[in-house]
Design a protein around this motif. Structure first.
Motif: not given
Length: 313
Positions: A222-229, A258-264
């Motif tokens: 999991q990564v931060d949504l902000s990082a993926d954006i 504060h949202v976590q998503v799967a990277p890429l």
């Protein structure tokens, strides 16, 4: 009441192969205690004799007959394969064998009582029916347990397969950045070294950030949504440098910090939108929208190709 963790532990103990020996030991202890009741014919007194020992061994054998032949032969061979009639007939044969062994035990241990029962046909049939019903209930209990155990194992295998499939899909997503895109960016940077060193440097910096994210952060679950954006923004900035008429917009609504998503997770959609957005009539664009509402994430990816144009392609 048992909590979910305790229930999970119980189910794990019943199904996991690691506790296979433990379960058999418990069954054998129960069988020994059950058969040992023959030494307590008179409440509060223990009696030992050769006849009682034979009776004890016979009762111990009967109890194991209702468990192991049923669990390891009849259930997998007939019940699990849907051959219910053959299973029922086999169980009837097994019950008859148990009743016959019981009669042999009576003839050794309680011959007087057996003679009395033989002289009273009604009582004899009642005793045989009661014994057969007892053996049948034991067999049904064993069948229910092993059917439940198989259901647990099937569910566990299904969950493991589902998890493995999801992991494979995520790994596939993580490798979706088109290598041609990377080579084009490096070629653009090489061309711009003399013409526009500053632009060339910016391309290399963004490419470095993009590759660093793919090589490091993408290995996490999991990564931060902000990082993926941020990764998507770098990707679209690089795309913009190699196309004269291309624009993009990324909108964010709600608390994305504060949202976590799967990277890429989103890059395959963005790459596909870029691949199919060449607009002959003007500037091509890609619009991304991220909205967090009520603990749900909504993602929208749009490009400059209309529905009518998409259907014609």
């Amino acid at each position: 009441m048992t909590n979910p963790e305790e229930k999970q532990a119980i189910l794990y103990y019943l199904s996991d192969k690691k506790y296979h020996v433990h379960r058999h030991v418990l069954v054998q202890l129960f069988a020994l205690i059950y058969a040992a009741d023959i030494f307590c014919a008179v409440p509060g007194q223990l009696h030992f004799s050769t006849d009682l020992l034979i009776g004890f061994l016979g009762m111990y054998l009967i109890l194991n007959m209702t468990i192991y032949p049923n669990a390891y032969v009849l259930v997998p061979r007939y019940l699990e394969k849907g051959k219910r009639l053959k299973y029922i007939l086999s169980v009837i044969v097994l019950i008859v064998l148990c009743v016959l062994i019981m009669l042999v035990i009576y003839s050794i241990v309680e011959k007087t009582r057996l003679d009395f029962l033989l002289s009273q046909p009604g009582n004899m049939w009642l005793m045989l029916l009661t014994s057969a019903l007892t053996f049948a209930l034991q067999i049904v209990a064993v069948s229910a347990f092993f059917s439940f155990k198989k259901w647990l194992e099937d569910n566990q295998r299904a969950e493991e397969l589902k998890a493995a499939t999801l992991a494979t899909e995520l790994m596939f997503l993580k490798s979706q950045i088109n290598p041609h895109f990377l080579f084009n960016m490096l070629n653009n940077a090489n061309i711009l070294i003399d013409e526009n060193p500053r632009m060339s440097s910016q391309i290399l910096i963004k490419l470095d950030d993009l590759l660093r994210y793919q090589m490091t952060d993408s290995t996490r679950d999991q990564v931060d949504l902000s990082a993926d954006i941020g990764f998507l923004r770098d990707f679209l900035d690089l795309e913009k440098t190699r196309r004269d008429e291309f624009e993009y917009m990324i909108s964010e609504r709600g608390d994305i910090n504060h949202v976590q998503v799967a990277p890429l997770l989103f890059i395959p959609f963005v790459e596909n939108a870029i691949k199919h957005n060449h607009n002959d009539g003007g500037v091509s664009y890609v619009h991304l929208s991220f909205a967090v509402r009520n603990n749900n994430l909504e993602f929208i990816c749009e490009n400059s190709i209309s529905q009518d144009q998409a259907e014609k392609r």
